[in-house]
Design an enzyme around this catalytic site. Structure first.
Site, PDB file in Angstrom:
ATOM      1  N   GLY A  25       3.824  46.051   7.401  1.00 20.00           N
ATOM      2  CA  GLY A  25       4.943  45.087   8.356  1.00 20.00           C
ATOM      3  C   GLY A  25       4.101  44.811   8.946  1.00 20.00           C
ATOM      4  O   GLY A  25       2.804  43.837   9.545  1.00 20.00           O
ATOM      5  N   HIS A  85       7.301  40.782  -2.976  1.00 18.93           N
ATOM      6  CA  HIS A  85       6.200  41.983  -4.077  1.00 18.93           C
ATOM      7  C   HIS A  85       6.298  41.427  -5.742  1.00 18.93           C
ATOM      8  O   HIS A  85       6.565  42.058  -6.116  1.00 18.93           O
ATOM      9  CB  HIS A  85       6.512  43.043  -4.231  1.00 18.93           C
ATOM     10  CG  HIS A  85       5.961  43.388  -1.957  1.00 18.93           C
ATOM     11  ND1 HIS A  85       5.369  43.742  -1.769  1.00 18.93           N
ATOM     12  CD2 HIS A  85       7.498  43.213  -1.034  1.00 18.93           C
ATOM     13  CE1 HIS A  85       5.230  44.004  -0.236  1.00 18.93           C
ATOM     14  NE2 HIS A  85       6.910  43.374   0.143  1.00 18.93           N
ATOM     15  N   ASP A  89      10.055  42.054  10.651  1.00 23.41           N
ATOM     16  CA  ASP A  89       9.026  42.781   9.552  1.00 23.41           C
ATOM     17  C   ASP A  89       8.433  43.912  10.370  1.00 23.41           C
ATOM     18  O   ASP A  89       7.327  44.474  10.087  1.00 23.41           O
ATOM     19  CB  ASP A  89       8.399  41.907   8.951  1.00 23.41           C
ATOM     20  CG  ASP A  89       7.609  43.072   7.355  1.00 23.41           C
ATOM     21  OD1 ASP A  89       8.490  44.029   7.057  1.00 23.41           O
ATOM     22  OD2 ASP A  89       6.131  42.819   6.626  1.00 23.41           O
TER      23      ASP A  89
END
Length: 392
Positions: free
Chosen positions: A312, A197, A277
């Protein structure tokens, strides 16, 4: 079942090589040996598996939820148990339950729940992955921007303290929010630092790897991309030998051609590892759920916020293995290593997970020749069978 037994009748993959006409001997929850089928010690009961494959249990270092539960919504041991149970039928025998950026209070509760799960030896629980809140606003993805903030001395101390109660603690950070000296301190304390990120450049990402970061979170997603004059974090992840990188192999988060280029370019010793994820949807038929008060919609194999942002993945580990084997074209043994041995290496657990050798955990997945799940054992205890119910 006896605490010492031999699984027979299947091809056995030990993480490096295949064994035919062999038996996997388990004793006291650990692998004892792989022996010729005719050399099982006297008195050890043989358990016929009916053919197929026996492979090391899958290790997932990024699991946000499952079984209808998100750790963010219910940061307690019951949620951790539910999440671990939800992923066992898909072959995941060890996972890092992941907390997405949240408030300090939720984070504290999640760490406490993780410590309790470790003490209670919850089957499948390996530790925690704290994904945020020390990220970049420019690459926030589905993380709530109101909760993203720089790391403080108190945050650093809390992470180091949390590591003492957890078998494994991984945290995703962005260089924009965390100084390199903090990365070094965390790494020295046994916290695994992952870069993600982030809109950082190649040089900075390389410097953070030198400072102690060893993993990159969901390669290509929520990060600076490879350009002709600036390789970005994605380029650093592939080019830096010591970095492992998770990748979401669902054909949605990363184009297959991009995955192939990354796999060809990654030389190691760090490897690209499969991560799901996964969110609350795994093991359920739910069509939506909430995260930090925002609705996430399940449709066409993906999970997205109302504005279309991926949030996700709707992915389990055996599906990721099938994808990289059948679509990407990897040999099955390499696809299996990406889901077992390599993630275990990435978090310092390859001495006991991701392979079969004397003294490793008897975390075993039984597959058909077509890669359908048949049976799953965690610590030598059968926790799933395709012909019955989950036994966790």
């Amino acid at each position: 079942m006896s605490d010492r037994f031999a699984l027979t009748g299947a091809r056995i993959f030990d993480g490096a090589d295949w064994h035919d006409n062999a038996a996997l001997v388990v004793s006291g929850g650990l692998v004892e040996a792989i022996l010729p089928a005719g050399a099982i010690p006297s008195g050890v009961p043989a358990v016929e598996t009916g053919g197929g494959l026996l492979v090391p249990g899958f290790v997932d270092i990024q699991v946000n939820g499952g079984g209808g539960v998100m750790l963010n919504d219910h940061p307690d041991i019951a949620s951790i148990e539910t999440i671990c149970r939800a992923h066992a039928p898909f072959g995941t025998t060890a996972l890092l339950v992941t907390l997405i950026t949240d408030t300090p209070a939720i984070t504290t509760a999640a760490v406490a729940a993780g410590g309790e799960a470790a003490r209670e030896k919850v089957p499948g629980f390996l530790g925690l992955h704290l994904e945020g809140p020390h990220l970049s606003l420019a690459r926030k993805g589905a993380h709530d921007p109101a909760l993203i903030r720089p790391m403080t001395d108190a945050d650093q101390a809390a992470l180091i303290a949390a590591r003492q109660d957890l078998p494994v603690l991984l945290t995703t950070i962005a260089p924009e929010s965390v100084e390199p000296v903090r990365v070094t301190a965390l790494a020295k304390a046994g916290v695994i630092v992952s870069l993600g990120h982030s809109d950082t450049n190649y040089a900075t990402a390389s410097a953070y790897a030198a400072a102690g970061a060893t993993v990159v979170t969901h390669l290509f997603n929520a990060m600076s991309q490879i350009g002709n004059r600036e390789p970005g974090l994605a380029g650093a992840a592939i080019d830096t030998g010591g970095l492992y990188a998770g990748i979401i192999a669902d054909g949605i988060h990363v184009h297959p051609a991009t995955m192939i280029l990354a796999l060809r370019g990654k030389q190691g010793p760090g490897k690209i590892v499969l991560v799901t994820d996964a969110m609350a949807t795994i093991g359920t038929d739910m069509t939506s759920f909430t995260l930090n008060g925002r609705t996430i919609y399940r449709k066409d194999g993906s999970l997205r916020l109302a504005d279309g942002t991926l949030a996700g993945a709707d992915l389990d580990m055996i599906s990721a293995i099938r994808f990289v084997h059948r679509v990407i074209g990897l040999d099955l043994d390499e696809a299996l290593r990406m889901a077992s041995l390599y993630p275990a290496e990435a978090i310092g657990q390859a001495h006991r997970l991701g392979r079969f050798a004397n003294g490793t955990a008897a975390d075993i997945v039984g597959l058909s020749e077509h890669l359908d799940l048949r049976n799953v054992w965690i610590g030598g205890e059968k926790v799933f069978t395709a012909n019955g119910r989950l036994q966790l």
